[in-house]
Structures are given as structure tokens and as C-alpha cells.
Design a protein around this motif. Structure first.
Motif, PDB file in Angstrom:
ATOM      1  N   THR A  51     -63.898   0.099  13.454  1.00 37.05           N
ATOM      2  CA  THR A  51     -63.481  -0.205  14.833  1.00 37.05           C
ATOM      3  C   THR A  51     -64.706  -0.315  15.740  1.00 37.05           C
ATOM      4  O   THR A  51     -64.860  -1.270  16.506  1.00 37.05           O
ATOM      5  CB  THR A  51     -62.560   0.924  15.366  1.00 37.05           C
ATOM      6  OG1 THR A  51     -61.393   0.964  14.571  1.00 37.05           O
ATOM      7  CG2 THR A  51     -62.198   0.719  16.817  1.00 37.05           C
ATOM      8  N   ILE A  86     -62.172  -0.057  23.030  1.00 34.93           N
ATOM      9  CA  ILE A  86     -62.292   0.507  21.678  1.00 34.93           C
ATOM     10  C   ILE A  86     -60.902   0.922  21.168  1.00 34.93           C
ATOM     11  O   ILE A  86     -60.544   0.661  20.027  1.00 34.93           O
ATOM     12  CB  ILE A  86     -63.292   1.688  21.675  1.00 34.93           C
ATOM     13  CG1 ILE A  86     -64.685   1.154  22.037  1.00 34.93           C
ATOM     14  CG2 ILE A  86     -63.322   2.378  20.319  1.00 34.93           C
ATOM     15  CD1 ILE A  86     -65.725   2.215  22.322  1.00 34.93           C
ATOM     16  N   ARG A  87     -60.126   1.529  22.045  1.00 36.71           N
ATOM     17  CA  ARG A  87     -58.766   1.940  21.660  1.00 36.71           C
ATOM     18  C   ARG A  87     -57.936   0.715  21.252  1.00 36.71           C
ATOM     19  O   ARG A  87     -57.193   0.747  20.276  1.00 36.71           O
ATOM     20  CB  ARG A  87     -58.092   2.656  22.843  1.00 36.71           C
ATOM     21  CG  ARG A  87     -56.674   3.070  22.548  1.00 36.71           C
ATOM     22  CD  ARG A  87     -56.012   3.679  23.759  1.00 36.71           C
ATOM     23  NE  ARG A  87     -56.230   5.114  23.811  1.00 36.71           N
ATOM     24  CZ  ARG A  87     -55.729   5.902  24.768  1.00 36.71           C
ATOM     25  NH1 ARG A  87     -55.035   5.393  25.734  1.00 36.71           N
ATOM     26  NH2 ARG A  87     -55.946   7.188  24.754  1.00 36.71           N
ATOM     27  N   LYS A  95     -61.795   3.457   9.028  1.00 33.20           N
ATOM     28  CA  LYS A  95     -61.256   2.685  10.165  1.00 33.20           C
ATOM     29  C   LYS A  95     -61.987   2.973  11.484  1.00 33.20           C
ATOM     30  O   LYS A  95     -62.317   2.028  12.206  1.00 33.20           O
ATOM     31  CB  LYS A  95     -59.742   2.928  10.294  1.00 33.20           C
ATOM     32  CG  LYS A  95     -59.068   1.917  11.190  1.00 33.20           C
ATOM     33  CD  LYS A  95     -57.565   2.124  11.260  1.00 33.20           C
ATOM     34  CE  LYS A  95     -56.985   1.194  12.327  1.00 33.20           C
ATOM     35  NZ  LYS A  95     -55.587   1.477  12.605  1.00 33.20           N
ATOM     36  N   LYS A 114     -66.718  -3.334  14.983  1.00 32.84           N
ATOM     37  CA  LYS A 114     -66.124  -4.536  15.576  1.00 32.84           C
ATOM     38  C   LYS A 114     -66.435  -4.587  17.078  1.00 32.84           C
ATOM     39  O   LYS A 114     -66.732  -5.656  17.620  1.00 32.84           O
ATOM     40  CB  LYS A 114     -64.607  -4.507  15.358  1.00 32.84           C
ATOM     41  CG  LYS A 114     -63.939  -5.800  15.653  1.00 32.84           C
ATOM     42  CD  LYS A 114     -62.947  -6.163  14.564  1.00 32.84           C
ATOM     43  CE  LYS A 114     -62.828  -7.652  14.437  1.00 32.84           C
ATOM     44  NZ  LYS A 114     -62.363  -8.114  13.182  1.00 32.84           N
ATOM     45  N   ILE A 164     -59.052  -2.166  20.061  1.00 29.33           N
ATOM     46  CA  ILE A 164     -59.522  -2.675  18.760  1.00 29.33           C
ATOM     47  C   ILE A 164     -58.955  -1.807  17.633  1.00 29.33           C
ATOM     48  O   ILE A 164     -58.469  -2.310  16.625  1.00 29.33           O
ATOM     49  CB  ILE A 164     -61.072  -2.710  18.704  1.00 29.33           C
ATOM     50  CG1 ILE A 164     -61.616  -3.758  19.680  1.00 29.33           C
ATOM     51  CG2 ILE A 164     -61.565  -3.017  17.286  1.00 29.33           C
ATOM     52  CD1 ILE A 164     -63.126  -3.747  19.840  1.00 29.33           C
ATOM     53  N   TYR A 165     -58.982  -0.497  17.827  1.00 29.33           N
ATOM     54  CA  TYR A 165     -58.489   0.417  16.790  1.00 29.33           C
ATOM     55  C   TYR A 165     -57.010   0.151  16.489  1.00 29.33           C
ATOM     56  O   TYR A 165     -56.607   0.086  15.329  1.00 29.33           O
ATOM     57  CB  TYR A 165     -58.676   1.866  17.246  1.00 29.33           C
ATOM     58  CG  TYR A 165     -58.259   2.896  16.211  1.00 29.33           C
ATOM     59  CD1 TYR A 165     -59.101   3.237  15.163  1.00 29.33           C
ATOM     60  CD2 TYR A 165     -57.016   3.532  16.286  1.00 29.33           C
ATOM     61  CE1 TYR A 165     -58.726   4.187  14.221  1.00 29.33           C
ATOM     62  CE2 TYR A 165     -56.635   4.477  15.348  1.00 29.33           C
ATOM     63  CZ  TYR A 165     -57.494   4.803  14.318  1.00 29.33           C
ATOM     64  OH  TYR A 165     -57.115   5.742  13.384  1.00 29.33           O
ATOM     65  N   TYR A 173     -70.146  -5.823  12.061  1.00 33.83           N
ATOM     66  CA  TYR A 173     -68.866  -5.498  11.430  1.00 33.83           C
ATOM     67  C   TYR A 173     -68.921  -5.780   9.919  1.00 33.83           C
ATOM     68  O   TYR A 173     -68.507  -4.952   9.110  1.00 33.83           O
ATOM     69  CB  TYR A 173     -67.752  -6.309  12.098  1.00 33.83           C
ATOM     70  CG  TYR A 173     -66.379  -6.057  11.523  1.00 33.83           C
ATOM     71  CD1 TYR A 173     -65.783  -4.798  11.611  1.00 33.83           C
ATOM     72  CD2 TYR A 173     -65.670  -7.066  10.866  1.00 33.83           C
ATOM     73  CE1 TYR A 173     -64.531  -4.551  11.071  1.00 33.83           C
ATOM     74  CE2 TYR A 173     -64.414  -6.828  10.324  1.00 33.83           C
ATOM     75  CZ  TYR A 173     -63.853  -5.575  10.428  1.00 33.83           C
ATOM     76  OH  TYR A 173     -62.606  -5.331   9.888  1.00 33.83           O
ATOM     77  N   LEU A 219     -56.694  -3.321  14.695  1.00 34.85           N
ATOM     78  CA  LEU A 219     -57.537  -3.642  13.529  1.00 34.85           C
ATOM     79  C   LEU A 219     -56.708  -3.761  12.255  1.00 34.85           C
ATOM     80  O   LEU A 219     -55.961  -2.859  11.889  1.00 34.85           O
ATOM     81  CB  LEU A 219     -58.617  -2.553  13.347  1.00 34.85           C
ATOM     82  CG  LEU A 219     -59.748  -2.907  12.387  1.00 34.85           C
ATOM     83  CD1 LEU A 219     -60.606  -4.041  12.922  1.00 34.85           C
ATOM     84  CD2 LEU A 219     -60.635  -1.682  12.121  1.00 34.85           C
TER      85      LEU A 219
END
Lengths: 329, 134
Positions: free
Chosen positions: A192, A166-167, A188, A195, A169-170, A205, A173
């Protein structure tokens, strides 16, 4: 990772399920605290000490002015990582020394009242309507049901396993939406997560992207309407006769009426005035002036459902002849 | 006289409730621990994402290169002892779609919302409540 966090504002009429939604979230959110019956001092310590998810039912909690101020401070400062507020703390020697408190924490708030502009801009709004499906609306939340603990017992291991993805993707992104600046920042984290789960739930998403655009437009429409309302209320209190009024004075009066009116400038006020049809203006040595008629202000009050009595205004009825005389001079 | 030593032990400061460093995730919980007299007492501990449990005692934290950014205090067991036991024994992968839908169903069971997208939003928002500190 998440540099800011969008608050969720749950609005809607009485009995539309706002408190129920907060109760439900309190069962599955991280260290959830409902703000009721907590003293402000304890609240600061809880936010700092357990990074709680703060659930604020404004209809119950913010009736007290002092309390409302504390919450507002927490809310205005607590949506961005690293924000702190300072409070005086008594030392062992009996002196007072300022101590920083971390105020960044996730928050949800429910209220019948609209939020002010500044606070509203930190929120994603959900407007609740009274439900029609009695089976759902009458279903009570049993807070001691084992389902909540079972659910949390799945959430923690999941979090422990997936936080890195997740981190990533963030941080990677890219903004492929039509959202700008603050709105992108607000959405955001949700996008995230959209996604991330989209890898298993097809189309999630895109669904969240479209919701983000819808909600942003909704807020913009509401804000612009609320600015019109405040301006007409301002005019209602100022316009006692048909004549030219200084734009600077209208701006000042309007800013005083807004909770956080520092952003109001003459340009934006002029724009709203023209949008409302007050187009007759002149430039004098001290700046712009707009010609305002009592009858037109009253007309706008009617359209925007603003009570003329609420201002204690005694607007005199003007005849068309008087109007013509004033405008021709 | 106290002598400053800027080359002392360097530790990673983490928040005791929930924190994420570049390498690990930590969740703080009050857990039963054996004390020095062989009895049991509750002790605030950090559960690391690799299943390791670190009692919040200065020497142990130091050994693990950690220090706490704020005093630890317990807030009830949000994560059950059974759940933690399962996690440290064998961290079993939880299916994302399954868990997402489980939470979405909870929202659908209790709340009537006019737009289906809002159920997805609330489910993600719920994750947000956990992840804002990642």
C-alpha cells in the motif's frame, strides 16, 4: 485501516548490525520503545497506553524464560488489530479481576536465533551480513543528533496530510501478486505504501512486489528445510534399530519437538519422509508404518549437519547383511 | 437512583497517542497550556490534522464529541514544539519523494545492506510504524 501488521525480523550473525538497525529505527519510529529493562507489566501498559513501536533485541532480552514467555505472548497476539490479552489486576478492594490489554502494535525484533514457525510466519525477515564498507559499518548513531527530531518534524505533518489517501489505497488494493493468504496479508501494508509513494517514485511498487515474492520464497525454503531438520532429529531419537515405525508415533514425537507443533499431521510428516527417501511403507490396522534404517538416518544427519551426539543417541553400526535381513522380513 | 439513559451524548472514542477516525487524524502530545490562574502548565493535548489543538480535559473533549479510549500519558515530545507550531500556523505540504529519500538516505548512511530494495523496504516499513493504526 491496516488490519494486521508485519513484524520485521532482523537476523544475522554477531556484529552484523542488527542492534544498530534497531537503534536507527528507534530514532524515527512512532513512540519507539526498546524492550530492555522494562518489566513485563510496564510493557503491557506502554503498548496499550502509547501504542509504542516495540523494538526487541532478543539476544539481550529473552535470556530469562519468564520474560521470553511474556514477549512471545505479546508477539503472537499483537500483529492483528483488535487482539487483546488478559492480565489479572488488583482492585481497590484487594480482589483480582481480569483486565484486557491491547497488544496490537508495530514491532521489530533482532536475534541470532531463528524464530519458531508460528512467529516466523508473522515476520518479514531481513538477514544482515557483516558489512565490508568500514565507512558505513563504523559510523555510529548519535542518538541525540538533531537530525532525528528534524526528520520526525517532517513525518508528522506528512502523516496528517496524507493518511486519507493511504487509507483509500489500502482499502482498494487488489492482489496482483502471486502471494496468497497470510503472505498477502503480511505484505499488504508495505505494498500500500509502495503504491502511495510510487506516484512520486517511479517503479517503487513493482520493486516491493518483487521483494515480497523473493522474501516469501526465501521463508518457504527455510521453513521446509527446518521441518526436514526437525524430522531427522526426531528419527535420530527414535530409530534405534532397522524396522517399521508407526507414522503416528513419529508425528507425535516431531510435534513435541516443534514449538507449536499442533499443525503437524501424518500427511505432512509422510510427505517429508518420502522427500528424504524413506519410501518403504506399509498399511496395518493401526495406520501407516515406515521402514527406517539407522544407517540412512545417520546419513541424513551428516547431510543436514546434525550432530549425532547431541541426541545422546547410541546408534549401532549395522552391516549391510543385517539391513537386508530386516527389510526382507 | 441512577437512571439509565441510552440516548445520552454520543462521543467518538479515540486513542490518545495516535488515532484516525473516518474524518480526522489525532496525535497526542504534552503541550504548554495556560491554566485557569493565568500561569503555564503542561497539559496533554490532541493535535488534529486540521491544525486544531484540543486539550484533553473532559469538558473540552465532550464539546468536540470525543472521549479517550485509554488514559492519556505523555511519552516525551516526539514531535517538537517548534514543529507543531509550524504545523498549526500553516500546514505546509511536504513533498513525498523528498521525504522518502531523506529517510532512505539515513538508512544508507548507517546500514550496509546487500540488496538496494531493502533500503526502500525499510523506509516504507518505517512509515508502517506510524500508520498501522490508520
Amino acid at each position: 485501516m491496516f488490519n494486521s501488521y508485519p513484524y520485521v525480523y532482523v537476523g544475522g550473525v554477531k556484529d552484523s548490525g542488527k542492534t544498530k538497525l534497531l537503534t536507527l529505527c528507534s530514532r524515527i519510529a512512532f513512540n519507539a520503545i526498546s524492550s530492555g529493562n522494562i518489566s513485563p507489566a510496564v510493557l503491557y501498559r506502554l503498548v496499550q497506553g502509547i501504542r509504542c513501536s516495540l523494538l526487541i533485541d532478543e539476544t539481550e532480552q529473552l535470556s530469562n524464560r519468564y520474560r521470553a514467555g511474556i514477549f512471545r505472548n505479546l508477539l503472537l497476539n499483537g500483529y492483528k488489530k483488535g487482539q487483546e490479552v488478559y492480565r489479572n489486576r488488583k482492585t481497590a478492594e484487594g480482589d483480582w479481576e481480569p483486565k484486557p490489554f491491547e497488544v496490537y502494535s508495530p514491532k521489530m525484533l533482532a536475534s541470532i536465533e531463528r524464530l519458531g514457525d508460528v512467529l516466523g510466519s508473522r515476520c518479514i525477515p531481513i538477514m544482515m551480513k557483516k558489512g565490508l564498507n568500514k565507512e558505513i559499518t563504523n559510523k555510529e548513531i548519535d542518538i541525540s543528533h538533531p537530525i532525528w527530531l528534524q526528520t520526525r518534524d517532517l513525518i508528522y505533518p506528512f502523516l496528517m496530510k496524507n493518511w486519507r489517501d493511504i487509507r483509500k489505497i489500502y482499502s482498494e488494493l487488489k492482489n496482483d501478486t502471486e502471494l496468497m493468504n497470510r503472505n498477502w496479508e503480511l505484505w499488504k501494508p508495505i505494498l500500500t505504501l509502495g503504491k502511495f509513494f510510487d506516484q512520486d517514485i517511479d517503479g517503487l511498487y513493482d520493486k516491493m512486489k518483487s521483494l515480497a515474492v523473493e522474501k516469501t520464497k526465501e521463508t518457504q525454503r527455510e521453513n521446509s528445510l527446518s521441518h526436514e531438520i526437525v524430522l531427522v532429529e526426531t528419527l535420530l531419537s527414535m530409530v534405534k534399530e532397522d524396522k517399521y515405525y508407526k507414522l503416528s508415533e513419529i508425528r507425535e514425537e516431531m510435534a513435541n519437538r516443534l514449538e507449536y507443533g499442533d499443525w503437524v499431521n501424518e500427511r505432512s510428516v509422510g510427505k517429508i519422509l518420502r522427500r528424504l527417501g524413506f519410501t518403504q511403507k506399509r498399511r496395518v490396522a493401526t495406520g501407516y508404518e515406515y521402514f527406517l534404517k539407522v544407517s540412512e538416518v545417520k546419513e541424513w544427519c551428516k547431510r543436514l549437519e546434525i550432530s549425532v551426539d547431541s541426541e545422546g543417541s547410541e546408534l549401532s553400526e549395522h552391516t549391510e547383511e543385517e539391513d537386508n535381513q530386516n527389510t526382507s522380513g | 437512583m441512577t437512571e439509565p439513559n441510552l440516548d445520552g451524548i454520543s462521543t467518538q472514542r479515540i486513542h490518545p497517542a495516535l488515532d484516525f477516525t473516518s474524518d480526522n487524524a489525532y496525535v497526542g502530545q504534552l503541550l504548554p497550556c495556560k491554566n485557569e490562574y493565568g500561569g503555564w502548565a503542561k497539559q496533554f493535548c490532541l493535535i488534529r490534522d486540521d491544525g486544531e489543538i484540543i486539550p484533553c480535559i473532559e469538558e473540552v473533549l465532550e464539546k468536540n464529541g470525543l472521549s479517550l479510549s485509554s488514559p492519556s500519558f505523555a511519552f516525551g515530545n516526539e514531535w517538537s514544539i517548534d514543529g507543531i507550531k509550524k504545523f498549526i500556523k500553516k500546514p505546509k505540504a511536504v513533498d513525498p519523494a523528498q521525504l522518502f529519500n531523506k529517510i532512505k538516505i539515513l538508512f544508507k548512511t548507517y546500514m550496509e545492506l546487500e540488496d538496494d530494495k531493502l533500503y526502500d523496504f525499510l523506509t516504507l516499513e518505517h512509515w508502517n510504524l506510524f500508520l498501522s493504526f490508520v
